[in-house]
Design a protein around this motif. Structure first.
Motif, mmCIF file in Angstrom:
data_model
loop_
_atom_site.group_PDB
_atom_site.id
_atom_site.type_symbol
_atom_site.label_atom_id
_atom_site.label_comp_id
_atom_site.label_asym_id
_atom_site.label_seq_id
_atom_site.Cartn_x
_atom_site.Cartn_y
_atom_site.Cartn_z
ATOM 1 N N ALA A 191 15.668 7.510 2.361
ATOM 2 C CA ALA A 191 16.101 8.103 1.096
ATOM 3 C C ALA A 191 16.233 7.011 0.036
ATOM 4 O O ALA A 191 16.504 5.848 0.347
ATOM 5 N N MET A 192 16.051 7.410 -1.229
ATOM 6 C CA MET A 192 16.178 6.463 -2.339
ATOM 7 C C MET A 192 17.067 7.077 -3.415
ATOM 8 O O MET A 192 16.900 8.249 -3.789
ATOM 9 N N VAL A 221 4.646 8.724 2.680
ATOM 10 C CA VAL A 221 4.460 9.880 1.797
ATOM 11 C C VAL A 221 5.743 10.060 0.996
ATOM 12 O O VAL A 221 6.832 10.154 1.568
ATOM 13 N N TYR A 222 5.609 10.071 -0.344
ATOM 14 C CA TYR A 222 6.780 10.150 -1.232
ATOM 15 C C TYR A 222 6.952 11.587 -1.717
ATOM 16 O O TYR A 222 5.979 12.248 -2.100
ATOM 17 N N THR A 223 8.210 12.040 -1.721
ATOM 18 C CA THR A 223 8.465 13.434 -2.074
ATOM 19 C C THR A 223 9.904 13.590 -2.562
ATOM 20 O O THR A 223 10.784 12.779 -2.258
ATOM 21 N N SER A 270 0.836 -1.206 0.000
ATOM 22 C CA SER A 270 0.000 0.000 0.000
ATOM 23 C C SER A 270 0.864 1.246 0.000
ATOM 24 O O SER A 270 0.566 2.233 -0.673
ATOM 25 N N ASN A 271 1.974 1.213 0.753
ATOM 26 C CA ASN A 271 2.869 2.362 0.779
ATOM 27 C C ASN A 271 3.507 2.599 -0.578
ATOM 28 O O ASN A 271 3.683 3.728 -1.033
ATOM 29 N N LEU A 272 3.855 1.493 -1.259
ATOM 30 C CA LEU A 272 4.468 1.627 -2.576
ATOM 31 C C LEU A 272 3.487 2.211 -3.575
ATOM 32 O O LEU A 272 3.850 3.001 -4.442
ATOM 33 N N TYR A 279 12.667 10.844 -1.397
ATOM 34 C CA TYR A 279 12.444 10.513 0.014
ATOM 35 C C TYR A 279 11.027 9.970 0.219
ATOM 36 O O TYR A 279 10.108 10.244 -0.559
ATOM 37 N N ARG A 280 10.907 9.225 1.305
ATOM 38 C CA ARG A 280 9.580 8.858 1.803
ATOM 39 C C ARG A 280 9.615 8.988 3.327
ATOM 40 O O ARG A 280 10.620 8.661 3.968
ATOM 41 N N TYR A 281 8.523 9.493 3.875
ATOM 42 C CA TYR A 281 8.471 9.716 5.316
ATOM 43 C C TYR A 281 7.082 9.340 5.825
ATOM 44 O O TYR A 281 6.111 9.236 5.077
ATOM 45 N N LYS A 282 7.013 9.194 7.122
ATOM 46 C CA LYS A 282 5.735 8.846 7.755
ATOM 47 C C LYS A 282 5.787 9.252 9.218
ATOM 48 O O LYS A 282 6.773 9.002 9.907
#
Length: 725
Positions: free
Chosen positions: A447-448, A424-426, A14-16, A412-415
């Motif tokens: 981080a990606m 949340v991807y940004t 779901s996050n992806l 990035y993704r954070y929660k």
């Protein structure tokens, strides 16, 4: 453990999906669309993108949409979709109007009045034109296929009523139209699909038992076909069914892209992508969550366009995207083990033809650091744990990714647990939260790099925001207790006030009734005294002093009894019998022994203990004497009997006088007769006694021998409830 692993894998997936949705470009009214209700997208020979909306046609010009000057002819119309005929793009509206789009101009396809009447009042689902120029239409509601032949001005119905629920007909190469059969009164359509190809016909059994649904059909590149109705999707070839799929939401559209991926648009369910082209495969990706996808189209630049029913258009390129593969269900519970691959489109390859200079090696997982934190816009010392006051609820967090030898841009993704349900991807390196409510939060960020490799460990900060005193549990419990007590006390006060008012009202009513009863008893006494004094006057005027003295003596005794009884609401039966006897003795003297009387008391009555209302029987005795016996030519008799009947004391007064009818006749002949008030007063007394004591005291009066006109006699029964508790 397997169930837990599945849950974790589902959450990770779901996050992806949230990140995947962010890859789409979105177009709405702010980008020039006349409406966010989009029903089809197509591209003409010049490469221009056309959009069918609920308010007409628009075209894509640069990065925005605008109304084409020639498309004003359909402005405001409900454009359902597009078709292609001999390389020319066309469109059609819900009411069945058709248009050609050629050289950036929109022109109508003219039909005569007869052909227009064939589609009048219908809601068109699909419209196609075959190689012979014949127009084919199907309706949204089951009504088969209509073929309009402009050359011969004929209308042919191809619905085969009652045979099949759904129909697909091949009009020419890669040109198909779908419809549904029309059930008749004597035959319902079977739940099957019939496909009419140029040379063969197929019958496909459907599993669903639902009523007519929107149906869709698509020919695939591997020479098989897709058909959907409702939530059922069937993949079949000329040899039979290859696969079957049931979706959670109803299918709105089917599409195969240039890479042979299958796309299924759902009603309020987003879109499902099968990358392998196999709808039975578990390898599937979901996009756009709960959007209603009405149409999917791929343009010549491999851009995928997704139309929605109320959210405008979504678009992205098939050749330049990050594609996420969902993690293995049996993977570790602590980490994502799915592989993430970034596909890069090379627009300008190196002269040497090598891709080594175009793709930079980036295989090391980046590290992530939280670089700063601001609380209420004030820089704060970086800690791993914060305990903040309730008003310190405006927080800004900055973070940075790092990898050896890689100064590139990171994603990035954070929660924030408790606030963000999913990752949340940004591409931004900071995030801020305003007006955070009291509670415990854990902020995590990763981080990606451009190869799609995420940080092995998250950077985390624990944050606790304390509540205001009025938000604490003890205060809420105290407040709830106080409010509950106030409510209970208010209800008690109110109910007590109501009961008090009712009680006071009842007391007042009883006092009024008792006063009325006293007044009626007071009326009875003068009434009786008046009749008695009239008799004494009669004796004196007749010079019968001895009789007058006897009468006066008995009258004095009766007056003493009446005075004693008038002070009481109820008297014993013995006292009532004594008063009755004195009264009848006086009346015998008055009428010179014209009648006799006899009083009988049954032995099951306790004369000293059982009670009844005072002066209750006397008015009925007076009637018996004055109106029954007095008019009789011979001597009469009055019988008084007291007995019990079903917990009632029954006082029966029976005379052998002239009866009620004769007495009324005699009184009517008298010029002026005295109207007795005794009976009316007694009736009022009975009503009030019943009201005060909540009793059912009653009286019945009847003629003993109604056939005897001269001496029918009268019987009176007084029913007095006895209370022996």
């Amino acid at each position: 453990m397997r169930i837990l692993a599945f849950i974790v894998a589902f959450l990770l997936t779901s996050n992806l999906l949230t990140a995947q949705d962010a890859l789409f470009n979105h177009y709405g009214k702010s980008e020039g669309l006349s409406s966010n209700e989009i029903y089809d997208i197509a591209q003409d020979n010049a490469g221009r993108i056309w959009v069918a909306t609920s308010k007409g046609l628009v075209t894509l010009e640069g990065l925005s949409f605008q109304l084409n000057p020639s498309s004003r002819i359909v402005q405001g119309s409900f454009v359902v979709g597009f078709f292609e005929s001999e390389g020319i793009l066309g469109c059609y509206t819900a009411e069945g109007r058709l248009f050609y789009i050629k050289d950036n101009k929109v022109s109508p396809i003219a039909l005569n009045t007869q052909l227009q009447s064939a589609i009048a009042g219908k809601i068109v689902n699909q419209a196609r034109i075959d190689g012979a120029g014949n127009i084919w239409m199907s309706n949204i509601i089951g009504s088969g296929l209509i073929e309009i032949q402009p050359s011969t001005r004929k209308v042919v119905n191809h619905d085969e009523p009652g045979a099949y629920k759904y129909i697909v007909r091949q009009l020419s190469d890669n040109n198909y139209i779908v419809g549904s059969s029309k059930p008749t009164a004597n035959s319902a359509s079977v739940n099957q699909l019939k496909v009419f190809f140029n040379e063969i016909e197929l019958e496909i059994s459907l599993s669903g038992n639902s009523e007519y649904n929107k149906s869709k059909f698509s020919a695939l590149q591997n020479k098989s076909y897709l058909f959907s109705a409702g939530a059922e999707v069937v993949n079949f070839s000329e040899k039979g069914i290859l696969a079957r799929l049931f979706t959670e939401k109803k299918v709105e559209c089917l599409f195969e892209d240039s890479e042979q991926k299958i796309w299924i648009g759902l009603n309020q369910g987003g879109v499902i992508c099968f990358p392998t082209g196999d709808i039975s495969s578990r390898n599937r990706i979901e996009y756009l969550s709960n959007k209603t996808i009405t149409a999917i189209y791929e343009d010549s630049d491999n851009n995928l366009w997704l139309a929605t029913a109320n959210s405008g258009i979504y678009q992205y390129s098939l050749n330049s995207n990050i594609t996420y593969v969902s993690p293995d269900i049996n993977s570790s519970l602590s980490r994502d083990t799915g592989r993430y691959v970034q596909a890069i489109r090379i627009d300008n390859p190196s002269p040497e033809g090598s891709l080594s200079n175009a793709i930079e090696s980036d295989t090391i997982a980046p590290k992530i650091y939280i670089s700063s934190i601001k609380i209420n816009n004030q820089d704060t010392v970086l800690l791993s744990n914060y305990e903040l006051r309730a008003e310190q609820n405006f927080i800004r967090l900055s973070f940075v990714g790092s990898a050896p030898g890689n100064p590139g841009v990171f994603q990035y993704r954070y929660k924030l647990s408790g606030i963000d349900q999913k990752w949340v991807y940004t591409s931004s390196s900071y995030v801020q939260y305003t007006m955070l409510p009291p509670g415990n939060y854990l902020f995590s960020v990763e981080a990606m790099n451009k190869s799609g490799i995420w940080s092995k460990e998250s950077a985390q900060i624990q944050i606790e925001i304390l509540p205001h005193f009025y938000q604490t549990l003890w205060f809420k419990l105290l407040l709830a207790g106080i409010i509950s007590l106030l409510v209970i006390f208010s209800v008690w006060i109110y109910s007590r006030s109501i009961r008090k008012k009712e009680q006071e009202k009842s007391e007042v009513n009883k006092k009024i009734a008792n006063l009325e009863l006293l007044a009626l008893r007071a009326q009875m006494n003068p009434h009786f005294i008046f009749n008695t004094l009239s008799s004494i006057q009669h004796f004196i005027s007749g010079n019968n002093s001895e009789e007058a003295l006897k009468y006066l003596s008995k009258f004095a005794k009766l007056m003493r009894v009446i005075l004693d009884n008038s002070k009481k609401k109820f008297i014993s039966i013995a006292d009532e019998i004594n008063a009755i006897s004195l009264y009848l003795d006086l009346e015998k003297l008055r009428f010179k022994n014209k009648f006799d009387y006899h009083i009988t008391v049954h032995p099951d009555i306790d004369k000293e203990y059982d009670e009844m209302p005072s002066m209750l029987v006397q008015p009925y005795l007076e009637n018996a004497v004055l109106h029954g016996i007095a008019h009789k030519k011979t001597s009469g008799k009055i019988d008084i009997e007291l007995y019990l009947e079903n917990d009632y004391l029954v006082v029966c007064v029976q005379d052998d006088g002239v009866g009620r009818k004769k007495a009324q006749e005699i009184r009517s002949k008298q010029p002026k007769y005295h109207k007795s008030q005794g009976m009316s007063i007694t009736e009022d007394r009975l009503n009030i006694i019943n009201k005060v004591n909540d009793s059912d005291l009653s009286v019945t009066i009847e003629d003993i021998d109604p056939d005897n006109i001269e001496e029918s006699g009268t019987r009176v029964k007084i029913y007095v409830p006895l209370n022996r508790d």
